[in-house]
Write a protein that holds these residues in place. Structure first.
Motif, PDB file in Angstrom:
ATOM      1  N   ALA A  71       2.584  19.215  10.836  1.00 17.74           N
ATOM      2  CA  ALA A  71       3.544  19.383   9.747  1.00 17.74           C
ATOM      3  C   ALA A  71       3.364  18.384   8.622  1.00 17.74           C
ATOM      4  O   ALA A  71       3.699  18.667   7.476  1.00 17.74           O
ATOM      5  N   GLY A  72       2.868  17.222   8.924  1.00 19.53           N
ATOM      6  CA  GLY A  72       2.788  16.215   7.861  1.00 19.53           C
ATOM      7  C   GLY A  72       1.785  15.130   8.182  1.00 19.53           C
ATOM      8  O   GLY A  72       1.228  15.063   9.282  1.00 19.53           O
ATOM      9  N   VAL A  73       1.566  14.299   7.202  1.00 15.87           N
ATOM     10  CA  VAL A  73       0.611  13.206   7.371  1.00 15.87           C
ATOM     11  C   VAL A  73       1.079  11.998   6.566  1.00 15.87           C
ATOM     12  O   VAL A  73       1.695  12.144   5.513  1.00 15.87           O
ATOM     13  N   GLU A  74       0.845  10.845   7.107  1.00 15.00           N
ATOM     14  CA  GLU A  74       1.032   9.608   6.368  1.00 15.00           C
ATOM     15  C   GLU A  74      -0.310   8.895   6.341  1.00 15.00           C
ATOM     16  O   GLU A  74      -1.054   8.926   7.324  1.00 15.00           O
ATOM     17  N   VAL A  75      -0.601   8.279   5.203  1.00  8.54           N
ATOM     18  CA  VAL A  75      -1.898   7.632   5.047  1.00  8.54           C
ATOM     19  C   VAL A  75      -1.680   6.158   4.734  1.00  8.54           C
ATOM     20  O   VAL A  75      -0.848   5.803   3.893  1.00  8.54           O
ATOM     21  N   GLU A  76      -2.428   5.355   5.452  1.00 11.32           N
ATOM     22  CA  GLU A  76      -2.377   3.910   5.229  1.00 11.32           C
ATOM     23  C   GLU A  76      -3.700   3.499   4.600  1.00 11.32           C
ATOM     24  O   GLU A  76      -4.769   3.889   5.083  1.00 11.32           O
ATOM     25  N   MET A  77      -3.620   2.746   3.522  1.00 10.88           N
ATOM     26  CA  MET A  77      -4.832   2.316   2.810  1.00 10.88           C
ATOM     27  C   MET A  77      -4.816   0.812   2.699  1.00 10.88           C
ATOM     28  O   MET A  77      -3.786   0.221   2.356  1.00 10.88           O
ATOM     29  N   THR A  78      -5.940   0.216   2.972  1.00 13.31           N
ATOM     30  CA  THR A  78      -6.016  -1.240   2.943  1.00 13.31           C
ATOM     31  C   THR A  78      -7.125  -1.682   1.987  1.00 13.31           C
ATOM     32  O   THR A  78      -8.233  -1.143   2.011  1.00 13.31           O
ATOM     33  N   ASN A  79      -6.761  -2.626   1.150  1.00 16.09           N
ATOM     34  CA  ASN A  79      -7.782  -3.298   0.349  1.00 16.09           C
ATOM     35  C   ASN A  79      -7.601  -4.806   0.552  1.00 16.09           C
ATOM     36  O   ASN A  79      -6.791  -5.232   1.395  1.00 16.09           O
ATOM     37  N   ASP A  80      -8.313  -5.617  -0.188  1.00 14.87           N
ATOM     38  CA  ASP A  80      -8.261  -7.065   0.037  1.00 14.87           C
ATOM     39  C   ASP A  80      -6.912  -7.682  -0.306  1.00 14.87           C
ATOM     40  O   ASP A  80      -6.649  -8.831   0.043  1.00 14.87           O
ATOM     41  N   ALA A  81      -6.086  -6.923  -1.009  1.00 19.20           N
ATOM     42  CA  ALA A  81      -4.789  -7.484  -1.406  1.00 19.20           C
ATOM     43  C   ALA A  81      -3.656  -7.034  -0.500  1.00 19.20           C
ATOM     44  O   ALA A  81      -2.536  -7.539  -0.608  1.00 19.20           O
ATOM     45  N   GLY A  82      -3.909  -6.071   0.362  1.00 16.71           N
ATOM     46  CA  GLY A  82      -2.838  -5.652   1.252  1.00 16.71           C
ATOM     47  C   GLY A  82      -2.983  -4.217   1.699  1.00 16.71           C
ATOM     48  O   GLY A  82      -4.030  -3.583   1.508  1.00 16.71           O
ATOM     49  N   THR A  83      -1.922  -3.734   2.283  1.00 20.00           N
ATOM     50  CA  THR A  83      -1.928  -2.378   2.840  1.00 20.00           C
ATOM     51  C   THR A  83      -0.804  -1.563   2.217  1.00 20.00           C
ATOM     52  O   THR A  83       0.303  -2.058   2.006  1.00 20.00           O
ATOM     53  N   THR A  84      -1.123  -0.335   1.927  1.00 25.30           N
ATOM     54  CA  THR A  84      -0.147   0.586   1.350  1.00 25.30           C
ATOM     55  C   THR A  84      -0.024   1.786   2.273  1.00 25.30           C
ATOM     56  O   THR A  84      -1.032   2.265   2.803  1.00 25.30           O
TER      57      THR A  84
END
Lengths: 452, 248
Positions: A432-445
């Motif tokens: 039904a749905g998805v959540e995406v976590e993205m990480t770069n050198d400054a943090g995670t979204t």
């Protein structure tokens, strides 16, 4: 024999007729007669007349003599002797007369064989001088009283002393001042001066415009030139202001504030420079929207307290999507101010996420920006219709190389659209749905949950 | 459980790609077509080779660019798909929700055409219901025509014969340009403000003196103001307004 006699007879006459003297007032030439009167000249004053010597013959004439032989008369601005005056051409020179003693003066003016008698009469007159702290300086009618450079709207004044240095009473019957920027409110005629007496008047220079200006002080038939230069007041020191602190991915309104109310008008420019943070590159999104460039002009009008941009009191610029330092340079008048604002590294910012379902695939698309350009670590968590995470939990992927390659040629700063496809071998409608976590050198979204 | 394991195993194996975010295209006051990339608030506008367009509209999949007496169809990348002769003058351009079909109304000739499945097709629309202010293609495939008279109406026109299937009021007469979306949302310039009116009549008012409105693609609308500003509007629950930089 007859022809030779005629030539001999005509030769002296021809030589005499080669030069014709005229006076020239700057516009009109006037033939001179046997005498040329320079008129009445105040003692210690000067008078100057422009003469022209025309070659009326059809042959060149050599200037062999140019003299004014008499006290008080001098020739100025003359060509050198032996100069050639072409046929139908002329030379110009000036005769200057100045004397202190009363009486009549004369002098023959001779140009080759042409001659006129110069005459002038010197009469007693008041001595006009400028009073200053050190020593007074005498003004003559051929000298200018210079008020120097004065800021528009300001005033500069000089005290003039009119003294009677003669042994008889003098009366100045008429006096006036001309020139819009020059004023002498107390100047009033007649002015009667006993021997040894003096009157003072104050002349002010009050320029209303920024330009070189002239005026005249008239005392009977004597005129004294007044000069001065008005200049614009300096434009005030500029600074810049924003609606809110700068951050990536925003449009901001910039205004130029002035440290004081402008007393003159002028044009300034605001220039943006961008110094990308280490590991990043320039960002073409950083620019003013009004010009589409990194510079923009603004105007300042008299009375303004801020710069005026084409679109109004402020202008919009984009902060781009790359960490670094935005440097604004504001040029206005003599000022060239610089303001630096750091755009700090930040976690990935998501503009929008789209999740879509095909028969056997799930597509996830994320559009956003990474101002550090170090993104690439992703974690996808899928949820079933009950809102429960699908086992075994987050699916992790490291696409840093892909992002690095993308940013190497990106022309849109740190912005990106990432698309991922997840093939499904079962009933994809159960997801039904998805959540995406993205990480770069400054943090995670982490995105909000997006429905398929 | 087996299903999910399979799902996850395959998904990791097939990574996606990363590309430049596309916003769409915009038209300058002088008819230059700009490619707009980036994200909201960080637009990058670039000139294209298309100049002198009198009208233009773009969807996610199509671009319609009207020149003096020709009309071009572009794909999503801005590449030429078709060029045809067309009536002189400006055109009103609208799309369906998917963006793969376009309706074009030639104002001077008062003719309505449809670009669908790779070809132009005339729609026998009489146009005698009032001044056509905007066009779109509705969910049913009918052409939606915003008609301005004393009031603004949205007329549903059957493609096959031009018959009017329905007509619904949409508020007072517009004072300026109108743009119609496939879901019947209307953008209406009135008294120095832009009204975004949904099909139910509710909406928002945006302080914008729009002189021209056009579809940019991807849910974006371009508004050009009387003062020469280029504004990009993102139609969402709350309309977002951004300035569009001039292309260099």
């Amino acid at each position: 024999m007859l022809a030779r006699w005629i030539l001999l007879a005509l030769a002296p006459l021809s030589a005499f007729a080669q030069i014709q003297l005229v006076t020239f007032d700057g516009t009109v030439e006037k033939a001179v007669g046997a005498a040329t009167d320079l008129g009445t000249v105040a003692a210690a004053d000067a008078r100057e007349i422009r003469f022209r010597a025309h070659n009326t013959s059809t042959s060149p004439v050599v200037l062999t003599k140019l003299t004014a032989s008499g006290t008080g008369f001098t020739i100025t601005s003359a060509p050198s002797l032996q100069s050639i005056i072409a046929p139908s051409n002329f030379i110009e020179f000036r005769v200057h007369f100045s004397a202190t003693g009363e009486g009549s003066y004369s002098a023959p003016l001779t140009v080759n064989t042409a001659q006129t008698l110069l005459r002038a009469t010197v009469v007693p007159a008041a001595t006009v001088s400028v009073v200053n702290d050190v020593v007074g300086s005498v003004l003559t009618s051929d000298s200018a009283l210079d008020f120097g450079r004065v800021q528009k709207g300001k005033s500069s004044s000089q005290t003039i002393r009119i003294g009677n240095g003669t042994n008889s009473k003098l009366t100045i019957q008429s006096c006036a001042i001309s020139g819009a920027a020059f004023h002498a409110p107390a100047l009033q005629c007649p002015i009667a001066l006993d021997p040894g007496a003096a009157a003072t008047i104050i002349i002010s220079f009050d320029p209303a415009t920024a330009s070189a200006q002239t005026g005249t002080l008239l005392l009977d038939n004597r005129s004294f030139t007044l000069t001065g230069v008005g200049f614009d007041p300096p434009l005030p020191k500029p600074s810049i202001a924003f609606e809110s602190p700068l951050a990536s991915g925003t449009q901001q309104r910039l205004s130029v504030k002035l440290a004081a109310t402008a007393e003159s008008s002028g044009m300034g420019t605001v220039t943006m420079d961008f110094q990308p943070a280490a590991g990043t590159a320039d960002d073409p999104a950083i620019r003013f929207t009004g010009s589409g460039a990194r510079n923009l002009s603004f105007n300042v009008n008299e009375g303004d307290q801020a710069g005026a941009f084409p679109a109004g009191v402020d202008t919009v610029f984009q902060t781009g999507t790359t960490a670094g330092t935005i440097v604004f340079r504001v040029k206005l008048g003599d000022y060239n101010e610089q303001f630096s604002f750091a755009i700090g590294p930040a976690a990935v910012s998501v503009d929008h996420t789209v999740a879509s379902r095909r028969v056997n695939d799930l597509d996830v698309s994320i559009t956003g920006f990474d101002n550090t350009r170090t993104a690439g670590r992703f974690a996808f968590t899928f949820f079933d219709k009950n809102g429960q995470p699908v086992q075994p939990g987050a699916v992790r992927a490291d696409w840093r190389d892909m992002f690095t390659n993308y940013y190497r040629s990106s022309k849109t700063g740190g912005s990106f659209t990432m698309r991922a496809t997840f093939p499904v071998t079962g009933d994809a409608t159960q997801i039904a749905g998805v959540e995406v976590e993205m990480t770069n050198d400054a943090g995670t979204t982490r995105t909000t949950r997006v429905s398929f | 459980m087996r299903f999910w394991l399979l799902l996850l195993a395959v998904s990791v194996a097939l990574a996606g790609d990363v590309s430049t975010p596309a916003i769409g295209f915009a038209r300058s006051a002088t008819g230059d077509i700009w490619r707009v990339s980036g994200i909201a608030g960080a637009f990058v506008t670039e000139s294209t080779e298309l100049n002198g367009a009198v009208s233009a509209g773009f969807s996610t999949a199509l671009g319609i660019v009207k020149f003096g007496d020709t009309v071009r169809v572009l794909n999503a990348n801005g590449e030429l798909v078709n060029e045809s002769s067309a009536p002189a003058g400006a055109a009103l351009i609208g799309f369906n929700a998917k963006g793969d079909t376009a309706a074009v109304y030639y104002e001077a000739a008062q003719t309505l055409t449809l670009w669908r499945d790779g070809e132009w097709r005339d729609v026998p629309f009489s146009g005698d219901v009032g001044r056509v202010a905007a066009v779109a293609i509705g969910d049913s495939g009918s052409v939606l025509v915003a008609v301005a008279g004393d009031r603004l109406s949205v007329v549903s026109v059957r493609v096959s014969d031009g018959a009017i299937e329905s007509m619904s009021g949409a508020g007072g007469a517009p004072a300026g340009p109108v743009l119609l979306m496939p879901d019947r949302t209307l953008l209406i310039e009135r008294d120095g403000a832009l009204f975004v009116r949904d099909r139910n009549g509710s909406g928002q008012q945006v302080p914008l003196d729009a002189e021209a409105l056009s579809h940019m693609g991807n849910g974006w609308v371009q508004a050009r103001t009387a003062s020469g500003r280029h504004v990009a509007l993102r139609l969402a629950n709350q309309v977002q307004i951004f300035e569009l930089p001039e292309a260099q």
